[in-house]
Design a protein around this motif. Structure first.
Motif, PDB file in Angstrom:
ATOM      1  N   PHE A 151      46.808  35.120  28.280  1.00  0.00           N
ATOM      2  CA  PHE A 151      46.495  34.078  29.256  1.00  0.00           C
ATOM      3  C   PHE A 151      47.753  33.632  29.988  1.00  0.00           C
ATOM      4  N   ILE A 152      48.832  33.406  29.203  1.00  0.00           N
ATOM      5  CA  ILE A 152      50.072  32.940  29.833  1.00  0.00           C
ATOM      6  C   ILE A 152      50.584  33.984  30.818  1.00  0.00           C
ATOM      7  N   ARG A 153      50.535  35.257  30.397  1.00  0.00           N
ATOM      8  CA  ARG A 153      50.977  36.328  31.306  1.00  0.00           C
ATOM      9  C   ARG A 153      50.122  36.368  32.571  1.00  0.00           C
ATOM     10  N   SER A 154      48.791  36.254  32.395  1.00  0.00           N
ATOM     11  CA  SER A 154      47.901  36.327  33.558  1.00  0.00           C
ATOM     12  C   SER A 154      48.155  35.157  34.488  1.00  0.00           C
ATOM     13  N   TYR A 155      48.297  33.949  33.895  1.00  0.00           N
ATOM     14  CA  TYR A 155      48.501  32.745  34.691  1.00  0.00           C
ATOM     15  C   TYR A 155      49.803  32.849  35.469  1.00  0.00           C
ATOM     16  N   GLU A 156      50.853  33.289  34.757  1.00  0.00           N
ATOM     17  CA  GLU A 156      52.159  33.399  35.432  1.00  0.00           C
ATOM     18  C   GLU A 156      52.129  34.488  36.488  1.00  0.00           C
ATOM     19  N   ARG A 157      51.366  35.561  36.234  1.00  0.00           N
ATOM     20  CA  ARG A 157      51.228  36.595  37.252  1.00  0.00           C
ATOM     21  C   ARG A 157      50.550  36.006  38.488  1.00  0.00           C
ATOM     22  N   GLY A 158      49.528  35.159  38.242  1.00  0.00           N
ATOM     23  CA  GLY A 158      48.845  34.494  39.350  1.00  0.00           C
ATOM     24  C   GLY A 158      49.809  33.643  40.159  1.00  0.00           C
ATOM     25  N   GLU A 159      50.704  32.927  39.441  1.00  0.00           N
ATOM     26  CA  GLU A 159      51.682  32.091  40.153  1.00  0.00           C
ATOM     27  C   GLU A 159      52.627  32.943  40.985  1.00  0.00           C
ATOM     28  N   ARG A 160      53.062  34.076  40.413  1.00  0.00           N
ATOM     29  CA  ARG A 160      53.973  34.955  41.174  1.00  0.00           C
ATOM     30  C   ARG A 160      53.258  35.526  42.390  1.00  0.00           C
ATOM     31  N   VAL A 161      51.997  35.937  42.196  1.00  0.00           N
ATOM     32  CA  VAL A 161      51.226  36.489  43.316  1.00  0.00           C
ATOM     33  C   VAL A 161      51.097  35.432  44.410  1.00  0.00           C
ATOM     34  N   HIS A 162      50.810  34.198  43.992  1.00  0.00           N
ATOM     35  CA  HIS A 162      50.657  33.124  44.973  1.00  0.00           C
ATOM     36  C   HIS A 162      51.950  32.895  45.744  1.00  0.00           C
ATOM     37  N   LEU A 163      53.087  32.854  45.009  1.00  0.00           N
ATOM     38  CA  LEU A 163      54.370  32.643  45.692  1.00  0.00           C
ATOM     39  C   LEU A 163      54.668  33.782  46.654  1.00  0.00           C
ATOM     40  N   ALA A 164      54.378  35.000  46.210  1.00  0.00           N
ATOM     41  CA  ALA A 164      54.611  36.158  47.076  1.00  0.00           C
ATOM     42  C   ALA A 164      53.768  36.053  48.337  1.00  0.00           C
TER      43      ALA A 164
END
Lengths: 234, 241
Positions: B197-210
């Motif tokens: 979950f933490i990995r997915s959530y953080e991936r979502g944050e990185r995708v959003h920033l990108a």
């Protein structure tokens, strides 16, 4: 618990479809409050996570296996409205890409798993939070009990739909007993996994857990002075 | 991880069914299954017509039945339920092959089996002949709320990434003697899911920033190329519409 096509009659399927559409419409408005402009990517990733979590089967007994439904888990992790969207999208993808759960039963599945599953899980969780001591350690048990409650309630709602639009001449009492018995057992599994997963996230990144945000906001900055000379470690 | 993001059910082809636009195929699927569900269970001949229509579409699509048949296992739990039906249902009893069963139950079991099977086969046909990006574009044209289509697009895009993450975790667990299915090892499984979950959530944050750094303002300009490359002229045509 993915209802297939033809399990409930057409009028009931259309009616649950309307209920599901209304619920999702409200969730679309409210989820922006929980996830702001990050909604689309975040909810998409969380939906992928829920889908991955559902891939793990665990034996329930009598040769059958159950899997995580994830409504209560998602509600505690990302907030109830975002959870409704995540679970609904998971069900939509499963119905359209994997033929898992019928397309005409999509409304029924969204109503049961997203609206009832996440909704009941969240309400029980919030109710418990109001009663239990305000401590981070209480988040995981409250989430577990929310999950425990959500599964039999969803099963009961299903039985109600079955009584209204079921196509099989089985006595409602028999269905209710079978559904409740079976799903209480599944609920225990759901509760254990939900509690353990939430607990492990609260231990590492409590800031990511929506259900723990109020507790974190109430915390005051604490500056601790070392009792003795601090040892410098690399 | 950069492997194709096509979903597992798609069967590559160029038939008329493959080429038909998704915004027609999805309502057609829904209408077909609704008609099947609404067909009275005693109209056996009509079910034969439904099956013939469906098999006709599959024949035109040139997706081999050998490909679809094993993928119908998602139906199995309900087949068990349908087979149980004649024994648990109420009503007058009748004799079939020396077993006493409920007559309406027998009929209900048949109906569940027929409707469920037709529904699964029809959905599989859509999935086998339509690329995920086309389904998304079709749903958007059908006026599904754009936020929902966007969430779905991100889910489809990252589904394989997240499940591959989980598969690697499960492999790591098994290689250390942990059986993820056993309740005895649930604490370990739960910690893995927590970190997933933490990995997915953080991936979502990185995708959003990108996305933000590329001019995202909360609304995607076009979903057409999510999940696969689309020729430039096509892209512009979509964006202009």
């Amino acid at each position: 618990m993915h209802v297939p096509d033809g399990f409930l009659d057409a009028p009931t399927s259309v009616a649950t479809g309307a209920v599901a559409a209304a619920g999702v419409a409200i969730a679309l408005r409210r989820a922006r409050d929980e996830l702001d402009d990050r909604t689309a990517p975040m909810a998409g990733l969380v939906a992928a996570f829920v889908f991955a979590g559902q891939m793990i089967n665990f034996p329930v007994g009598a040769g059958t296996s159950g899997h995580l439904m994830g409504g209560a888990l998602a509600a505690v992790l990302v907030g109830p409205w975002a959870a409704v969207l995540c679970i609904s999208v998971v069900l939509l993808v499963q119905a359209l890409f994997m033929a898992d759960g019928g397309v005409t039963a999509l409304g029924t599945n969204v109503t049961l798993l997203a609206l009832v599953g996440a909704g009941v899980g969240w309400l029980v969780f919030r109710g418990l939070q109001a009663v239990l001591p305000r401590h981070l350690a209480m988040v995981a048990p409250a989430a577990a009990i929310g999950a425990l409650a959500s599964v039999p309630v969803a099963a009961t709602v299903f039985t109600g739909l079955f009584a209204m639009g079921g196509v099989a001449p089985v006595e409602v009492g028999t269905v209710l007993t079978a559904m409740l018995g079976w799903h209480t057992l599944i609920g225990v599994g759901e509760a254990l996994i939900t509690g353990l997963v939430v607990g492990s996230i609260v231990a590492v990144r409590p800031d990511l857990v929506y259900g723990a945000r109020r507790l974190l906001a109430a915390r005051e900055l604490e500056i601790r002075t070392p009792a003795s000379t601090p040892e410098v470690t690399a | 991880m950069g492997a194709g993001h096509g979903h597992r059910l798609h069967f590559h082809g160029h038939s008329a069914v493959h080429r038909a636009p998704a915004h027609l195929k999805i309502p057609a699927l829904l209408a077909f299954v609704l008609v099947v569900v609404a067909t009275p269970r005693e109209w056996f001949a009509v079910y034969a017509v439904h099956l013939a229509v469906l098999l006709g579409v599959i024949a035109v699509s040139r997706v081999p039945l050998r490909y679809l048949a094993p993928r119908m296992v998602v139906e199995v739990p309900f087949v068990v339920f349908a087979l149980l039906m004649p024994f648990v249902a109420t009503g007058p009893r009748t004799e079939v092959l020396g077993l006493t069963v409920s007559e309406p139950g027998l009929l209900a079991g048949w109906a569940l089996l027929a409707k469920g099977t037709l529904g699964v086969l029809a959905s599989l046909t859509l999935a086998a002949t339509t690329e995920p990006a086309d389904v998304l574009r079709g749903l958007r044209r059908l006026r599904l709320p754009s936020l929902l289509v966007e969430i779905m697009g991100f889910m489809v895009r990252y589904l394989d990434v997240v499940t591959a993450d989980l598969t690697r975790m499960l492999t790591a667990m098994r290689s250390r003697g942990v059986d993820p299915r056993s309740p005895r090892h649930w604490p370990v499984l739960a910690r893995s899911l927590g970190s997933l979950f933490i990995r997915s959530y953080e991936r979502g944050e990185r995708v959003h920033l990108a996305m933000v750094s590329r001019g995202y303002t909360g609304e995607l300009p076009d979903l057409a190329d999510l999940g696969r490359g689309v020729p430039a002229h096509h892209h512009h045509a979509q964006a202009a519409s």
